[in-house]
Design a protein around this motif. Structure first.
Motif, PDB file in Angstrom:
ATOM      1  N   GLU A 128       0.823  -1.219   0.000  1.00  0.00           N
ATOM      2  CA  GLU A 128       0.000   0.000   0.000  1.00  0.00           C
ATOM      3  C   GLU A 128       0.857   1.269   0.000  1.00  0.00           C
ATOM      4  N   ALA A 129       2.157   1.118   0.193  1.00  0.00           N
ATOM      5  CA  ALA A 129       3.037   2.269   0.350  1.00  0.00           C
ATOM      6  C   ALA A 129       3.371   2.933  -0.984  1.00  0.00           C
ATOM      7  N   VAL A 130       3.434   4.248  -0.945  1.00  0.00           N
ATOM      8  CA  VAL A 130       3.938   5.056  -2.058  1.00  0.00           C
ATOM      9  C   VAL A 130       5.169   5.738  -1.466  1.00  0.00           C
ATOM     10  N   GLY A 131       6.321   5.110  -1.661  1.00  0.00           N
ATOM     11  CA  GLY A 131       7.514   5.556  -0.944  1.00  0.00           C
ATOM     12  C   GLY A 131       7.330   5.209   0.523  1.00  0.00           C
ATOM     13  N   SER A 132       7.363   6.206   1.390  1.00  0.00           N
ATOM     14  CA  SER A 132       7.137   5.958   2.811  1.00  0.00           C
ATOM     15  C   SER A 132       5.786   6.507   3.262  1.00  0.00           C
ATOM     16  N   MET A 152      15.278  10.508   0.919  1.00  0.00           N
ATOM     17  CA  MET A 152      15.226   9.378   1.851  1.00  0.00           C
ATOM     18  C   MET A 152      15.755   8.114   1.192  1.00  0.00           C
ATOM     19  N   GLU A 153      15.381   7.890  -0.064  1.00  0.00           N
ATOM     20  CA  GLU A 153      15.862   6.723  -0.809  1.00  0.00           C
ATOM     21  C   GLU A 153      17.380   6.785  -0.996  1.00  0.00           C
ATOM     22  N   ARG A 158      22.781   4.694   0.749  1.00  0.00           N
ATOM     23  CA  ARG A 158      24.100   4.902   1.352  1.00  0.00           C
ATOM     24  C   ARG A 158      24.221   4.213   2.705  1.00  0.00           C
ATOM     25  N   GLY A 159      23.097   3.629   3.191  1.00  0.00           N
ATOM     26  CA  GLY A 159      23.117   2.991   4.502  1.00  0.00           C
ATOM     27  C   GLY A 159      23.052   3.996   5.633  1.00  0.00           C
ATOM     28  N   GLU A 160      22.487   5.166   5.354  1.00  0.00           N
ATOM     29  CA  GLU A 160      22.403   6.232   6.353  1.00  0.00           C
ATOM     30  C   GLU A 160      20.950   6.592   6.608  1.00  0.00           C
ATOM     31  N   ALA A 161      20.733   7.258   7.733  1.00  0.00           N
ATOM     32  CA  ALA A 161      19.399   7.768   8.061  1.00  0.00           C
ATOM     33  C   ALA A 161      19.218   9.120   7.387  1.00  0.00           C
TER      34      ALA A 161
END
Length: 174
Positions: A128-132, A152-153, A158-161
């Motif tokens: 159901e997600a559109v991105g987050s 965000m993607e 990069r493995g980062e927040a």
């Protein structure tokens, strides 16, 4: 027996028991309005359930005060049911929303697949997600929201927040 899911609409959306009535409440305070629309004579036996059993204890007492004669609830709630009833014998469909970092659980109390929408904070299935975001929030998102999703993607790749203390630490390192 009238089977009632006493949880809020966003919880019911993830999963519920077969043939359960959804009162379509957004908060537990609205449950009284739902009960007011039920006739105790037409619903002589009521069974209800909730996540952990506490809400049902309150709802059961209230329904008895309103003239319902036989009111039962699932002791320990859905969580106890999912913990003790084998999946092959279960009548619960879907996942159970929980109020912690797991978001949802399934049989054996294993972590489910549900995630929280970054907009409204309601649970949703990954499909159901559109991105987050959930579809409703994605459709209502202001200009620039798609850029935020892109950032965000990129951070995830990069493995980062993207936000929070972890993002601040990554920015300081960079």
């Amino acid at each position: 027996v009238t089977l009632i899911d006493t949880r809020n609409d966003y919880e019911v959306k993830l999963g519920t028991f077969s043939n359960a009535r959804d009162p379509r409440t957004q908060s537990f305070t609205e449950f009284k309005d739902y009960v007011a629309r039920l006739d105790p004579a037409q619903h002589p036996k009521v069974a209800m359930f909730c996540t952990g059993g506490i809400r049902c204890e309150k709802a059961s007492a209230y329904m008895l005060q309103q003239g319902f004669k036989e009111v039962f609830h699932l002791k320990g709630g859905i969580l106890k049911y999912l913990e003790t009833v084998p999946e092959a014998e279960s009548r619960f469909n879907g996942e159970c929303f929980v109020f912690d970092e797991r978001v949802s659980v399934v049989h054996g109390l294993a972590e489910g697949e549900a995630v929280l929408c970054r907009g409204c904070r309601n649970p949703m299935r990954p499909d159901e997600a559109v991105g987050s975001l959930c579809r409703e929030c994605a459709e209502a998102a202001p200009a620039g929201a798609s850029e935020r999703e892109r950032q965000m993607e990129l951070a995830r790749a990069r493995g980062e927040a993207h936000l929070g203390d972890d993002a601040a630490a990554a920015a300081a390192r960079n």
